[in-house]
Write a protein that holds these residues in place. Structure first.
Motif, PDB file in Angstrom:
ATOM      1  N   HIS A 121      18.549  21.788  71.059  1.00 44.44           N
ATOM      2  CA  HIS A 121      18.427  20.417  71.570  1.00 44.44           C
ATOM      3  C   HIS A 121      19.731  19.628  71.431  1.00 44.44           C
ATOM      4  N   ASN A 122      20.710  20.191  70.712  1.00 42.34           N
ATOM      5  CA  ASN A 122      22.024  19.576  70.537  1.00 42.34           C
ATOM      6  C   ASN A 122      21.950  18.219  69.823  1.00 42.34           C
ATOM      7  N   VAL A 123      21.076  18.135  68.828  1.00 37.33           N
ATOM      8  CA  VAL A 123      20.916  16.906  68.042  1.00 37.33           C
ATOM      9  C   VAL A 123      20.738  17.276  66.572  1.00 37.33           C
ATOM     10  N   PHE A 124      20.855  16.263  65.707  1.00 34.42           N
ATOM     11  CA  PHE A 124      20.601  16.490  64.284  1.00 34.42           C
ATOM     12  C   PHE A 124      19.971  15.242  63.675  1.00 34.42           C
ATOM     13  N   ILE A 125      19.502  15.384  62.447  1.00 33.22           N
ATOM     14  CA  ILE A 125      18.770  14.328  61.748  1.00 33.22           C
ATOM     15  C   ILE A 125      19.692  13.571  60.807  1.00 33.22           C
ATOM     16  N   VAL A 126      19.568  12.252  60.829  1.00 33.76           N
ATOM     17  CA  VAL A 126      20.236  11.374  59.862  1.00 33.76           C
ATOM     18  C   VAL A 126      19.134  10.606  59.141  1.00 33.76           C
ATOM     19  N   GLU A 127      19.080  10.723  57.813  1.00 34.42           N
ATOM     20  CA  GLU A 127      17.993  10.089  57.055  1.00 34.42           C
ATOM     21  C   GLU A 127      18.513   9.168  55.970  1.00 34.42           C
ATOM     22  N   GLY A 128      17.740   8.112  55.722  1.00 37.63           N
ATOM     23  CA  GLY A 128      18.046   7.200  54.625  1.00 37.63           C
ATOM     24  C   GLY A 128      18.638   5.898  55.112  1.00 37.63           C
ATOM     25  N   GLU A 129      18.305   4.818  54.436  1.00 40.89           N
ATOM     26  CA  GLU A 129      18.696   3.488  54.894  1.00 40.89           C
ATOM     27  C   GLU A 129      20.213   3.292  54.937  1.00 40.89           C
ATOM     28  N   LYS A 130      20.914   3.720  53.902  1.00 39.34           N
ATOM     29  CA  LYS A 130      22.356   3.487  53.843  1.00 39.34           C
ATOM     30  C   LYS A 130      23.086   4.240  54.953  1.00 39.34           C
ATOM     31  N   VAL A 133      24.237  16.552  55.886  1.00 41.15           N
ATOM     32  CA  VAL A 133      24.395  15.192  56.410  1.00 41.15           C
ATOM     33  C   VAL A 133      24.094  14.168  55.324  1.00 41.15           C
ATOM     34  N   GLN A 134      23.049  14.415  54.550  1.00 37.86           N
ATOM     35  CA  GLN A 134      22.680  13.503  53.472  1.00 37.86           C
ATOM     36  C   GLN A 134      23.784  13.428  52.418  1.00 37.86           C
ATOM     37  N   SER A 135      24.318  14.574  52.021  1.00 34.54           N
ATOM     38  CA  SER A 135      25.355  14.609  50.980  1.00 34.54           C
ATOM     39  C   SER A 135      26.671  14.016  51.455  1.00 34.54           C
ATOM     40  N   ALA A 136      26.938  14.100  52.759  1.00 33.50           N
ATOM     41  CA  ALA A 136      28.208  13.590  53.299  1.00 33.50           C
ATOM     42  C   ALA A 136      28.239  12.073  53.367  1.00 33.50           C
ATOM     43  N   MET A 137      27.092  11.419  53.281  1.00 37.54           N
ATOM     44  CA  MET A 137      26.999   9.955  53.212  1.00 37.54           C
ATOM     45  C   MET A 137      27.792   9.243  54.310  1.00 37.54           C
TER      46      MET A 137
END
Length: 246
Positions: free
Chosen positions: A22-31, A149-153
């Motif tokens: 799908h050529n997409v990824f997830i970004v999670e978390g408010e910050k 992605v989460q760790s890269a902030m």
């Protein structure tokens, strides 16, 4: 709320196969989501709780044309890869693949980094030190893994990340190639340099022999205790702090 099809689609993106399909990824978390929503990049979908949406009404007005789903906390938890989801998830298009540019500045070259936490930390370190280019060997963990992605902030927003064979890349750039090894020169005795390639190897196997042979220098971080080695992310941070220009 999310339909069954939307729920299935979002959950599928935790798997590399479907991210690239799908050529997409997830970004999670408010910050992290706040950084993406405050920028200029495309966002395919926003999934957030009503509380989060009320608190971020201004950001949502900026993205009025983006697909938005207001969900219950239980619905968000059902599609989240986090143990404790915190309000919002974005589905974001991957940037177009591009060749590694040849420039006279610092690069990081990653030879088989497998741990998502390490990969994300290294991208975050590159972001902190202003290293704009991170080159990943094909054997590395997927840089769009949700844990990366989460760790890269938010580092994905500012760091250009490439996949390329490291021997070919190193042959192309006319820069010192500094390999982090256990038998290199003491980093405290090395001079800072304006531009170079810092090579960080696999967590257990280190840097491959072929890549080591192309390095112009080897560097080590001397230890005084009993630990066998340092975490790849920790090593990258220490080396950047001591080798990059102040």
């Amino acid at each position: 709320m999310l339909s069954k099809a939307q729920n299935k689609y979002i959950r599928s993106l935790t798997q590399q196969k479907f991210r690239y399909e799908h050529n997409v990824f997830i970004v999670e978390g408010e910050k992290i989501a706040h950084e993406w929503l405050s920028g200029t990049g495309d966002i395919q979908m926003i999934i957030g709780t009503s509380e989060w949406a009320d608190d971020n009404a201004g950001l949502l007005r900026k993205h009025a044309g983006t697909e938005l789903h207001i969900v219950k906390e239980s619905e968000l938890a059902a599609v989240s890869s986090l143990q404790a989801p915190n309000g919002v998830m974005l589905i974001v298009p991957m940037p177009a693949a591009r060749p590694v540019p040849v420039v006279s500045e610092w690069y990081m070259a990653l030879d088989g980094i497998q741990d998502p936490g390490n990969m994300g930390t290294i991208i975050r370190i590159a972001d902190w030190f202003g290293i704009r280019h991170v080159v990943c060997a094909p054997q590395c963990v997927d840089v769009y893994n949700p844990k990366v992605v989460q760790s890269a902030m938010g580092g994905h927003l500012r760091v250009n990340i490439y996949e390329a064979g490291l021997p070919g890349f190193l042959a192309k750039v006319s820069l010192p190639a500094i390999a982090a090894t256990l038998d290199g020169e003491n980093v405290y005795e090395m001079q800072r340099t304006e531009a170079a390639v810092l090579i960080i190897g696999n967590e257990s196997k280190g840097i491959s022999r072929e890549v080591q042979d192309m390095a112009t220098k080897k560097v080590r971080i001397p230890g005084r205790g009993g630990a066998e080695s340092l975490n790849a992310g920790v090593s990258a941070g220490i080396l950047c702090a001591l080798l990059l220009p102040v």
